[in-house]
Design a protein around this motif. Sequence first.
Motif, PDB file in Angstrom:
ATOM      1  N   ALA A 143     -16.043   5.965  -0.877  1.00 34.32           N
ATOM      2  CA  ALA A 143     -17.177   5.938   0.059  1.00 34.32           C
ATOM      3  C   ALA A 143     -17.717   7.346   0.291  1.00 34.32           C
ATOM      4  O   ALA A 143     -18.932   7.550   0.369  1.00 34.32           O
ATOM      5  CB  ALA A 143     -16.750   5.297   1.378  1.00 34.32           C
ATOM      6  N   ASP A 144     -16.807   8.312   0.383  1.00 33.79           N
ATOM      7  CA  ASP A 144     -17.228   9.701   0.555  1.00 33.79           C
ATOM      8  C   ASP A 144     -18.027  10.187  -0.655  1.00 33.79           C
ATOM      9  O   ASP A 144     -19.041  10.868  -0.510  1.00 33.79           O
ATOM     10  CB  ASP A 144     -16.010  10.611   0.770  1.00 33.79           C
ATOM     11  N   ASP A 145     -17.571   9.829  -1.843  1.00 32.22           N
ATOM     12  CA  ASP A 145     -18.286  10.214  -3.059  1.00 32.22           C
ATOM     13  C   ASP A 145     -19.681   9.590  -3.094  1.00 32.22           C
ATOM     14  O   ASP A 145     -20.652  10.252  -3.463  1.00 32.22           O
ATOM     15  CB  ASP A 145     -17.504   9.817  -4.309  1.00 32.22           C
ATOM     16  N   LEU A 146     -19.777   8.328  -2.721  1.00 33.85           N
ATOM     17  CA  LEU A 146     -21.089   7.678  -2.691  1.00 33.85           C
ATOM     18  C   LEU A 146     -22.020   8.356  -1.693  1.00 33.85           C
ATOM     19  O   LEU A 146     -23.207   8.551  -1.974  1.00 33.85           O
ATOM     20  CB  LEU A 146     -20.944   6.195  -2.351  1.00 33.85           C
ATOM     21  N   ALA A 147     -21.481   8.735  -0.534  1.00 34.26           N
ATOM     22  CA  ALA A 147     -22.300   9.424   0.464  1.00 34.26           C
ATOM     23  C   ALA A 147     -22.771  10.773  -0.063  1.00 34.26           C
ATOM     24  O   ALA A 147     -23.929  11.160   0.142  1.00 34.26           O
ATOM     25  CB  ALA A 147     -21.505   9.605   1.757  1.00 34.26           C
ATOM     26  N   VAL A 155     -26.468  13.391   6.666  1.00 28.65           N
ATOM     27  CA  VAL A 155     -25.572  14.486   7.026  1.00 28.65           C
ATOM     28  C   VAL A 155     -24.129  14.084   6.789  1.00 28.65           C
ATOM     29  O   VAL A 155     -23.236  14.922   6.856  1.00 28.65           O
ATOM     30  CB  VAL A 155     -25.768  14.908   8.497  1.00 28.65           C
ATOM     31  N   HIS A 156     -23.900  12.823   6.488  1.00 34.29           N
ATOM     32  CA  HIS A 156     -22.539  12.337   6.269  1.00 34.29           C
ATOM     33  C   HIS A 156     -21.874  13.067   5.098  1.00 34.29           C
ATOM     34  O   HIS A 156     -20.706  13.423   5.174  1.00 34.29           O
ATOM     35  CB  HIS A 156     -22.540  10.835   6.026  1.00 34.29           C
ATOM     36  N   ALA A 157     -22.615  13.291   4.030  1.00 34.15           N
ATOM     37  CA  ALA A 157     -22.042  13.934   2.847  1.00 34.15           C
ATOM     38  C   ALA A 157     -21.561  15.337   3.167  1.00 34.15           C
ATOM     39  O   ALA A 157     -20.514  15.771   2.686  1.00 34.15           O
ATOM     40  CB  ALA A 157     -23.055  13.961   1.714  1.00 34.15           C
ATOM     41  N   GLN A 180     -16.844  18.966   4.196  1.00 32.39           N
ATOM     42  CA  GLN A 180     -16.093  19.802   5.132  1.00 32.39           C
ATOM     43  C   GLN A 180     -14.685  19.249   5.325  1.00 32.39           C
ATOM     44  O   GLN A 180     -13.719  20.012   5.327  1.00 32.39           O
ATOM     45  CB  GLN A 180     -16.826  19.875   6.484  1.00 32.39           C
ATOM     46  N   ARG A 181     -14.551  17.925   5.457  1.00 35.00           N
ATOM     47  CA  ARG A 181     -13.222  17.336   5.622  1.00 35.00           C
ATOM     48  C   ARG A 181     -12.366  17.582   4.393  1.00 35.00           C
ATOM     49  O   ARG A 181     -11.171  17.845   4.510  1.00 35.00           O
ATOM     50  CB  ARG A 181     -13.344  15.822   5.865  1.00 35.00           C
ATOM     51  N   ARG A 182     -12.979  17.509   3.203  1.00 31.89           N
ATOM     52  CA  ARG A 182     -12.214  17.749   1.980  1.00 31.89           C
ATOM     53  C   ARG A 182     -11.728  19.193   1.932  1.00 31.89           C
ATOM     54  O   ARG A 182     -10.616  19.464   1.531  1.00 31.89           O
ATOM     55  CB  ARG A 182     -13.053  17.436   0.759  1.00 31.89           C
TER      56      ARG A 182
END
Length: 101
Positions: free
Chosen positions: A58-62, A87-89, A94-96
């Motif tokens: 999901a993160d990659d898609l964002a 802004v989700h991406a 940042q989380r990664r």
Amino acid sequence: MAIDVDKLIRDSEELIAQAEAGGLAAWCKAQGLDPEKIADLTHSISAESQKIAHELFADDLAQIKFEVESRAREMGIVGNSGTAPSVHAAAVRQRRRLGMV
């Protein structure tokens, strides 16, 4: 040559729907994999590992969506919605970086 962004979006959504409708077995065959072996693998993955994998996907898609929208804006190609890039991406990246994902 003008680019019809709405047509590109419709085409991509149609391709995604076709891929989802095909299911795992169709995808495996298209990749040259044995669907039975892949099914065995998916059953041996823990629930926590599956959850992490889904979150990463999901993160990659964002991130892809954000980059596509940003690039479209740079090129002056904006869809009818006129919405700003997600802004989700950026939050995902940042989380990664912080090792949270």
